[in-house]
Design a protein around this motif. Structure first.
Motif, PDB file in Angstrom:
ATOM      1  N   UNK A  20     -30.431 -27.588   5.032  1.00 41.60           N
ATOM      2  CA  UNK A  20     -29.271 -28.246   4.433  1.00 41.60           C
ATOM      3  C   UNK A  20     -28.457 -27.281   3.567  1.00 41.60           C
ATOM      4  N   UNK A  21     -29.091 -26.238   3.053  1.00 42.66           N
ATOM      5  CA  UNK A  21     -28.364 -25.247   2.257  1.00 42.66           C
ATOM      6  C   UNK A  21     -27.261 -24.606   3.105  1.00 42.66           C
ATOM      7  N   UNK A  22     -27.624 -24.179   4.303  1.00 44.57           N
ATOM      8  CA  UNK A  22     -26.648 -23.547   5.188  1.00 44.57           C
ATOM      9  C   UNK A  22     -25.548 -24.528   5.574  1.00 44.57           C
ATOM     10  N   UNK A  30     -19.889 -24.882  -2.974  1.00 46.06           N
ATOM     11  CA  UNK A  30     -20.354 -23.724  -3.736  1.00 46.06           C
ATOM     12  C   UNK A  30     -21.615 -24.023  -4.521  1.00 46.06           C
ATOM     13  N   UNK A  31     -21.977 -25.304  -4.619  1.00 47.23           N
ATOM     14  CA  UNK A  31     -23.117 -25.689  -5.447  1.00 47.23           C
ATOM     15  C   UNK A  31     -23.850 -26.852  -4.804  1.00 47.23           C
ATOM     16  N   UNK A  32     -25.123 -27.002  -5.204  1.00 51.63           N
ATOM     17  CA  UNK A  32     -25.949 -28.086  -4.685  1.00 51.63           C
ATOM     18  C   UNK A  32     -26.787 -28.679  -5.807  1.00 51.63           C
ATOM     19  N   UNK A  33     -27.225 -29.912  -5.553  1.00 52.96           N
ATOM     20  CA  UNK A  33     -28.224 -30.579  -6.374  1.00 52.96           C
ATOM     21  C   UNK A  33     -29.138 -31.338  -5.427  1.00 52.96           C
ATOM     22  N   UNK A  34     -30.262 -31.816  -5.923  1.00 54.89           N
ATOM     23  CA  UNK A  34     -31.149 -32.681  -5.144  1.00 54.89           C
ATOM     24  C   UNK A  34     -32.127 -33.320  -6.109  1.00 54.89           C
ATOM     25  N   UNK A  35     -32.962 -34.217  -5.593  1.00 53.08           N
ATOM     26  CA  UNK A  35     -33.899 -34.902  -6.475  1.00 53.08           C
ATOM     27  C   UNK A  35     -34.991 -33.965  -6.981  1.00 53.08           C
ATOM     28  N   UNK A  36     -35.796 -33.418  -6.069  1.00 56.80           N
ATOM     29  CA  UNK A  36     -36.985 -32.676  -6.491  1.00 56.80           C
ATOM     30  C   UNK A  36     -37.168 -31.408  -5.654  1.00 56.80           C
ATOM     31  N   UNK A  55     -24.989 -22.232  -5.729  1.00 59.03           N
ATOM     32  CA  UNK A  55     -25.498 -22.350  -7.095  1.00 59.03           C
ATOM     33  C   UNK A  55     -26.261 -23.665  -7.228  1.00 59.03           C
ATOM     34  N   UNK A  56     -27.449 -23.595  -7.787  1.00 62.45           N
ATOM     35  CA  UNK A  56     -28.216 -24.811  -8.070  1.00 62.45           C
ATOM     36  C   UNK A  56     -27.774 -25.348  -9.424  1.00 62.45           C
ATOM     37  N   UNK A  57     -27.304 -26.604  -9.465  1.00 62.06           N
ATOM     38  CA  UNK A  57     -26.763 -27.122 -10.720  1.00 62.06           C
ATOM     39  C   UNK A  57     -27.571 -28.270 -11.314  1.00 62.06           C
ATOM     40  N   UNK A  58     -28.497 -28.852 -10.554  1.00 64.33           N
ATOM     41  CA  UNK A  58     -29.265 -29.977 -11.089  1.00 64.33           C
ATOM     42  C   UNK A  58     -30.433 -30.304 -10.179  1.00 64.33           C
ATOM     43  N   UNK A  59     -31.547 -30.700 -10.776  1.00 63.22           N
ATOM     44  CA  UNK A  59     -32.631 -31.401 -10.084  1.00 63.22           C
ATOM     45  C   UNK A  59     -33.403 -32.184 -11.139  1.00 63.22           C
ATOM     46  N   UNK A  60     -34.358 -32.998 -10.698  1.00 61.74           N
ATOM     47  CA  UNK A  60     -35.104 -33.865 -11.603  1.00 61.74           C
ATOM     48  C   UNK A  60     -36.447 -33.260 -11.983  1.00 61.74           C
ATOM     49  N   UNK A  61     -36.887 -33.547 -13.198  1.00 61.47           N
ATOM     50  CA  UNK A  61     -38.257 -33.241 -13.587  1.00 61.47           C
ATOM     51  C   UNK A  61     -39.217 -34.133 -12.796  1.00 61.47           C
ATOM     52  N   UNK A  96     -36.313 -19.983 -12.396  1.00 62.50           N
ATOM     53  CA  UNK A  96     -36.361 -19.225 -11.138  1.00 62.50           C
ATOM     54  C   UNK A  96     -35.114 -19.459 -10.296  1.00 62.50           C
ATOM     55  N   UNK A  97     -34.552 -20.660 -10.364  1.00 60.14           N
ATOM     56  CA  UNK A  97     -33.399 -21.010  -9.526  1.00 60.14           C
ATOM     57  C   UNK A  97     -32.066 -20.789 -10.236  1.00 60.14           C
ATOM     58  N   UNK A  98     -32.102 -20.362 -11.489  1.00 59.58           N
ATOM     59  CA  UNK A  98     -30.864 -20.187 -12.238  1.00 59.58           C
ATOM     60  C   UNK A  98     -30.148 -21.500 -12.478  1.00 59.58           C
ATOM     61  N   UNK A  99     -30.903 -22.579 -12.627  1.00 57.36           N
ATOM     62  CA  UNK A  99     -30.342 -23.920 -12.797  1.00 57.36           C
ATOM     63  C   UNK A  99     -30.329 -24.276 -14.278  1.00 57.36           C
TER      64      UNK A  99
END
Length: 279
Positions: A20-22, A30-36, A55-61, A96-99
């Motif tokens: 899905x990144x590609x 330019x950026x993505x987020x996802x749950x986990x 760029x990774x901008x968000x995910x959940x704990x 690690x992901x620069x998020x």
């Protein structure tokens, strides 16, 4: 101009997750987020980000036992050790992901909870958020909390914007902020323009999310005038990302006309009326 991030948990599900990144990059995100992220090693996720210029901008704990129906543990008394372990794991991934942002889910209220029980859950929530924000500040990461509507997630502990802002102010940590999902907010309380104009200037809202109401498809499907709302966000100078957390009706790429059309509007000025004049 608003910046949009593809939510890879809901979008591009016609592809395996790592593919899905590609797909998102090919469509111009330019950026993505996802749950986990926890089913994959951070090195593999980072490789995908770098390979596709994302760029990774968000995910959940970690949310507790998601498969059995848990929706976060931050407000659950007796789960503090598990919560802290999960926060440390999330922060390691974020670094690690620069998020720069991690969403911490509150959890579900007990059925038929007494006022005393609810007070205990709220106290636990505040203590856990205080600890998480302190831990995250050491690595320059923001902790986000999000009100979620009770139709999609019955019994969720936090469901109104005012409650979220009150908690952020009570904790008082500069890196504890609100994640404002316009889909959830419309279902719970509506009045989105007033909410945006009231809350964005406070600096407490770090991230927005969008979806069509009521069916959670493309944001231009349903009762919201999404172009107008984007213009309000633009007018207010919001500098964060807008996560596209919706379920495409039939094919993710085929349903991105709303985003392409909005980009054209911003590039070429407002739509012409039926006389060919600028509206």
């Amino acid at each position: 101009m608003p910046r949009f991030a593809a939510n890879l948990s809901m979008m591009y599900t016609e592809h395996d997750f790592l593919d899905r990144f590609a797909a998102a990059s090919a469509d111009g995100f330019d950026a993505i987020e996802y749950l986990f992220p926890y089913d994959h090693e951070p090195t593999e996720l980072r490789r995908r980000l770098d390979e596709h210029g994302l760029r990774q901008v968000l995910f959940n704990a970690p949310p507790g036992d998601w498969e059995s129906g848990e929706r976060g543990i931050a407000s659950l008394p007796g789960r503090e050790a598990e919560f802290r372990s999960g926060i440390d794991r999330a922060l390691a991934y974020a670094v690690a992901l620069g998020c720069g942002q991690v969403h911490v889910m509150a959890g579900l209220r007990p059925a038929d909870a007494t006022p005393a029980q609810l007070a205990e859950h709220r106290a636990t929530y505040l203590d856990n958020l205080t600890w998480a924000a302190q831990r995250a500040a050491a690595v320059d990461i923001d902790v986000l909390i999000e009100p979620i509507n009770g139709r999609d997630m019955p019994g969720y502990f936090l469901h109104r914007q005012a409650e979220a802002h009150a908690i952020v102010q009570e904790v008082g940590a500069p890196n504890l902020k609100v994640q404002l999902d316009l889909y959830h907010c419309q279902i719970v309380e509506g009045d989105l323009t007033t909410t945006l104009r009231r809350d964005l200037p406070t600096g407490r809202v770090a991230h927005l999310q969008i979806a069509g109401v009521p069916d959670r498809h493309e944001p231009d499907q349903g009762e919201l005038d999404i172009r107008y709302l984007f213009d309000v966000v633009d007018e207010l100078g919001f500098e964060g990302w807008i996560g596209c957390e919706y379920r495409p009706r039939s094919g993710t790429s085929e349903g991105l006309g709303w985003l392409k059309n909005y980009g054209q509007l911003k590039s070429h000025g407002r739509l012409k009326n039926n006389r060919g004049e600028r509206a």
